[in-house]
Design a protein around this motif. Structure first.
Motif, PDB file in Angstrom:
ATOM      1  N   TRP A   1      -3.219   4.849   1.783  1.00 44.88           N
ATOM      2  CA  TRP A   1      -2.150   4.448   2.715  1.00 44.88           C
ATOM      3  C   TRP A   1      -0.852   4.066   2.026  1.00 44.88           C
ATOM      4  O   TRP A   1       0.207   4.144   2.621  1.00 44.88           O
TER       5      TRP A   1
ATOM      6  N   ASP B   1      -2.572 -12.506   6.537  1.00 44.40           N
ATOM      7  CA  ASP B   1      -2.238 -11.092   6.756  1.00 44.40           C
ATOM      8  C   ASP B   1      -2.924 -10.504   7.988  1.00 44.40           C
ATOM      9  O   ASP B   1      -4.001 -10.945   8.380  1.00 44.40           O
TER      10      ASP B   1
ATOM     11  N   TRP C   1       3.144  -7.760  -0.372  1.00 43.67           N
ATOM     12  CA  TRP C   1       2.191  -6.670  -0.581  1.00 43.67           C
ATOM     13  C   TRP C   1       2.736  -5.308  -0.191  1.00 43.67           C
ATOM     14  O   TRP C   1       2.025  -4.307  -0.236  1.00 43.67           O
TER      15      TRP C   1
ATOM     16  N   ARG D   1     -15.338  -8.014   0.244  1.00 45.16           N
ATOM     17  CA  ARG D   1     -15.841  -6.723   0.721  1.00 45.16           C
ATOM     18  C   ARG D   1     -17.013  -6.277  -0.127  1.00 45.16           C
ATOM     19  O   ARG D   1     -18.020  -5.783   0.352  1.00 45.16           O
TER      20      ARG D   1
ATOM     21  N   ASP E   1      -6.753  -0.177  -5.538  1.00 45.74           N
ATOM     22  CA  ASP E   1      -7.729   0.494  -4.670  1.00 45.74           C
ATOM     23  C   ASP E   1      -7.168   1.812  -4.161  1.00 45.74           C
ATOM     24  O   ASP E   1      -7.881   2.578  -3.515  1.00 45.74           O
TER      25      ASP E   1
ATOM     26  N   GLU F   1     -13.144  -2.570  -0.443  1.00 40.47           N
ATOM     27  CA  GLU F   1     -13.892  -1.889   0.626  1.00 40.47           C
ATOM     28  C   GLU F   1     -14.656  -0.684   0.096  1.00 40.47           C
ATOM     29  O   GLU F   1     -15.707  -0.333   0.601  1.00 40.47           O
TER      30      GLU F   1
ATOM     31  N   TYR G   1      -1.487  -1.643  -6.196  1.00 37.70           N
ATOM     32  CA  TYR G   1      -2.807  -1.676  -5.563  1.00 37.70           C
ATOM     33  C   TYR G   1      -3.748  -0.706  -6.274  1.00 37.70           C
ATOM     34  O   TYR G   1      -3.606   0.501  -6.179  1.00 37.70           O
TER      35      TYR G   1
ATOM     36  N   GLN H   1      -7.678  -3.145  10.958  1.00 35.18           N
ATOM     37  CA  GLN H   1      -8.794  -2.519  10.238  1.00 35.18           C
ATOM     38  C   GLN H   1     -10.013  -2.324  11.133  1.00 35.18           C
ATOM     39  O   GLN H   1     -11.118  -2.079  10.639  1.00 35.18           O
TER      40      GLN H   1
HETATM   41  C1  TNX Z   1      -4.454  -4.317   3.265  1.00 32.09           C
HETATM   42  S1  TNX Z   1      -2.652  -6.071   1.665  1.00 32.09           S
HETATM   43  C2  TNX Z   1      -5.048  -5.566   3.200  1.00 32.09           C
HETATM   44  C3  TNX Z   1      -6.459  -5.673   2.797  1.00 32.09           C
HETATM   45  C4  TNX Z   1      -7.090  -4.336   2.589  1.00 32.09           C
HETATM   46  C5  TNX Z   1      -6.128  -3.430   1.865  1.00 32.09           C
HETATM   47  C6  TNX Z   1      -6.685  -2.075   1.528  1.00 32.09           C
HETATM   48  C7  TNX Z   1      -3.332  -7.112   2.582  1.00 32.09           C
HETATM   49  C8  TNX Z   1      -2.751  -8.416   2.564  1.00 32.09           C
HETATM   50  N1  TNX Z   1      -4.375  -6.749   3.348  1.00 32.09           N
HETATM   51  O1  TNX Z   1      -7.182  -6.417   3.736  1.00 32.09           O
HETATM   52  O2  TNX Z   1      -8.237  -4.513   1.862  1.00 32.09           O
HETATM   53  O3  TNX Z   1      -4.996  -3.243   2.672  1.00 32.09           O
HETATM   54  O4  TNX Z   1      -5.831  -1.387   0.682  1.00 32.09           O
END
Ligand code: TNX
Length: 724
Positions: free
Chosen positions: A422, A317, A384, A156, A410, A460, A408, A278
């Motif tokens: 989130w 994912d 995750w 990103r 972020d 991101e 996380y 997304q």
């Molecule tokens: C989920 S966790 C994602 C990422 C995003 C992130 C943002 C995961 C395996 N995929 O693609 O960047 O959330 O928090």
């Protein structure tokens, strides 16, 4: 330190991070001084130590052959990564059975020295110590978990080779040993693949004139980059010297927009692309097209040759599997295999990738989403979310614990800071509170499948402000390092926080990191004559609060708050905590703004969501906003017309959403129309997607947001005007 048995007050406790597992202080100190020699030890390790000692001592330890003050010895009874470190009257003795144990002993020893050992300067600019007292100590240490990871998304936002090398150094200082390198995603392909040059010629660049749209807020310029295979080899070798294994991730079959814009033939052959969660379109591999497996085989061949690890992480994912429902090739494959649900094709894909990886001598790792079908339990799952962690374990997979709710980076630290939300707020304390073994309900048998924790940084939102990666990573990564290294019974947040304050922030500062420190606490009261008394307190007693009175962001030359500040109008006071030149985000006096709410009608050229409609902008409820449903294009506008000519001092026009600060206008300006008939351009939107109109000298009839460029955002959010 409760974790250490302190039996002499003459030996000051060392503020280790992560805390070693068994520390006993003795009575007395050993003087490190000129003439020092190092005996034994692995060549790289000894050079590594010497180079850092040179940064604080005025002589080179390597050049002198005096009495041994630091001795490396082997003890084959110790496990991999384990070591003992003793300081007594004869100096320092380090014992280990492996290079890695020795390396971690060195990390522990460095923390017993002044923090300047982490500064990359020596000689005249460095510290000029003649001698240094090491407390007598006996440490017997080994990690709690074999996997202590850092996951980092370079898709990103691209981070160049030097940044990655620095990141590996920081991991080593914190005894982290697995670097999960998220090399590809929708927004950039970052690894040179010789057989498919377009992956990096096309797929490594974002911008207005590129195949991949720009990042949030990045503006119109192209940017990006990738690592050449030569650079990757260098990075892998650098990591290995520091006991770090790199696990590369090629995110498949979703999150594949960067590859799809480079080689569109990987996509399903239909025109009804379904969005991923997304909001990406056209980012899923066709699983029914045999040619795709040939291509992935070729890519994996090159990846496998570059990375000595036993794993290739295949992502897996958030796949928009609905794309496969409308694709003839995927439907044919389903028929052939007797599948009834296109989700079964995910199993098929993962199993194919497992075979391809095996052909190149690798197992696969993947996000929890690969826990489908009949996958070998030899593969590694990275969980995750909290609920996937237990699921993967219950199904018998060795699992890396990276639940977003704790791991996380972020996510926002607090509401006031930038970041995702989130998975909730992830404070340093929240990250520290994670225990891979007891946070979830696992049986003793299941606990054996927990390989260890990892901290993850998705990028991101990392495009700005400068050094935001440091801000998001530290000290949360220090917390996760201790989660991974230190026995649960020794971990107490208050003590960790105290060690940060007493020593570790100074180490991080010397490492050159722009880490996060909390903003000051501000309290304010108004007296009978209407004057405000403002108190600002630093979060730690070795930090200061600086302030400005003109609404600008405080810097190192701004005055330090001493006691109380009085002000007639506190609205332009800004405060920030400082630790040397590292600063917090700015704080304002809470509750000092009163906003005007004049009757206003708002019209727009945008199409907008019914749940976030244009009417929200007439209500002056600052938690609500308008969200468009189309891409902004030049000429689009939002017009705020006041029922009565408006008298005010300042108008703040803020675009982007108030929770995550996503989807702001990057290319646009604000026009103010006055009741005398004149119209003035009040300026372009800044990095924060904001225009401030100040001072306002005449009565205002209307304010207009005007889009000047396509922005290439998927949508735009507009907030209510703040009028003062
Ligand atoms: C989920 S966790 C994602 C990422 C995003 C992130 C943002 C995961 C395996 N995929 O693609 O960047 O959330 O928090």
């Amino acid at each position: 330190m409760a974790a250490a048995v302190l039996f002499s007050i003459s030996a000051p406790a060392v503020n280790f991070v992560p805390l070693p597992n068994d520390v006993k202080y003795g009575e007395g100190t050993f003087l490190l001084k000129k003439g020092l020699a190092i005996k034994g030890g692995n060549k790289f390790n000894v050079n590594y130590l010497t180079e850092r000692l040179d940064r604080v001592f005025e002589f080179s330890t390597a050049a002198t052959a005096g009495e041994a003050a630091i001795v490396f010895d082997t003890d084959s009874s110790l496990g991999d990564e384990a070591y003992t470190l003793e300081v007594g009257e004869n100096g320092v003795i380090i014992r280990s059975s492996s290079r890695s144990g020795e390396f971690y002993a060195i990390q522990t020893l460095l923390q017993m020295l002044p923090p300047d050992v982490y500064r990359e300067v020596s000689g005249a600019d460095g510290m000029q110590l003649k001698e240094w007292n090491l407390p007598y100590i006996k440490i017997s240490d080994s990690p709690r978990f074999a996997y202590r990871g850092s996951m980092f998304d370079v898709s990103r936002t691209f981070f160049d080779k030097d940044f990655i090398l620095r990141h590996l150094d920081m991991m080593a200082y914190h005894k982290l040993n697995k670097f999960h390198w998220h090399l590809t995603d929708d927004n950039g392909w970052r690894i040179e693949i010789k057989r498919y040059p377009k992956l990096t010629e096309v797929g490594a660049w974002r911008g207005k004139n590129e195949a991949l749209p720009p990042a949030y807020n990045s503006g119109p310029d192209s940017y990006g980059g990738y690592y050449t295979q030569k650079e990757i080899k260098e990075i892998v070798a650098y990591a290995a010297e520091r006991n770090i294994e790199i696990i590369p991730e090629i995110d498949l079959p979703g999150h594949s927009k960067a590859i799809a814009v480079s080689y569109p033939e990987i996509l399903c052959n239909h025109d009804e692309f379904i969005q991923s969660v997304q909001g990406e379109v056209g980012n899923v591999f066709c699983v029914g097209n045999e040619a795709n497996y040939k291509m992935l085989d070729n890519i994996f061949k090159e990846v496998a040759e570059l990375f000595p690890t036993q794993y290739i992480h295949i992502g897996g994912d958030e796949v928009a599997t609905a794309n496969w429902k409308v694709c003839p090739a995927c439907q044919n494959l389903m028929k052939k295999l007797g599948y009834t649900d296109e989700k079964q094709l995910m199993n098929y894909f993962v199993e194919r990738m497992e075979k391809i990886a095996a052909k190149h001598g690798k197992k696969i790792a993947g996000w929890h989403d690969i826990v489908v079908g009949d996958l070998s339990r030899d593969n590694l799952v990275v969980a995750w979310k909290s609920r996937n962690a237990t699921d993967a374990i219950q199904k018998g997979f060795p699992t890396v614990m990276q639940p977003a709710e704790y791991c996380y980076f972020d996510m926002k630290h607090t509401k006031a800071e930038r970041g995702h939300t989130w998975a909730g707020l992830v404070s340093v304390e929240k990250a520290y509170s994670f225990d891979p073994l007891s946070t979830f309900n696992l049986t003793e048998e299941q606990k054996k499948l927990v390989v260890g924790p990892a901290g993850g940084l998705w990028t991101e939102m990392l495009f700005f402000p400068p050094h935001f990666a440091d801000y998001q990573l530290y000290p949360r990564m220090c917390a996760i390092a201790e989660v991974g290294w230190t026995e649960q019974s020794l971990r107490k947040y208050e003590e960790f926080d105290c060690r940060l304050k007493e020593s570790h922030f100074a180490r991080l500062w010397n490492m050159g990191l722009k880490f996060r420190i909390p903003m000051p606490e501000i309290a304010a009261a108004r007296n009978a004559s209407g004057e405000w008394s403002v108190y600002a307190e630093a979060p730690y007693d070795n930090m200061v609060v600086r302030y400005t009175c003109d609404g600008t962001s405080p810097d190192c030359s701004s005055p330090v708050v001493k006691g109380r500040i009085t002000a007639k109008d506190p609205r332009n006071l800004r405060f920030a905590t400082f630790f040397n030149d590292v600063k917090s985000i700015d704080a304002e006096v809470p509750g000092c703004h009163t906003y005007l709410t004049p009757a206003t009608s708002v019209t727009t050229s945008f199409e907008y969501s019914s749940r976030a409609s244009v009417e929200n902008l007439e209500k002056y409820d600052f938690s609500k906003y308008m969200r468009t449903t189309n891409l902004p294009k030049a000429g689009d506008f939002v017009l705020f017309t006041f029922e009565e000519p408006l008298k005010c001092n300042k108008i703040t026009v803020q675009t982007n959403d108030p929770v995550n600060n996503f989807f702001g206008i990057t290319e646009g300006h604000v026009e103010v129309n006055y009741s005398d008939g004149t119209t003035v351009n009040a300026g372009n939107f800044d990095m924060y997607n904001r225009v401030t109109v100040e001072p306002v000298c005449k009565e205002v009839k209307s304010v207009k947001i005007v889009v000047d460029g396509t922005c290439e955002e998927k949508q735009v959010s507009i907030q209510c005007l703040k009028i003062e």
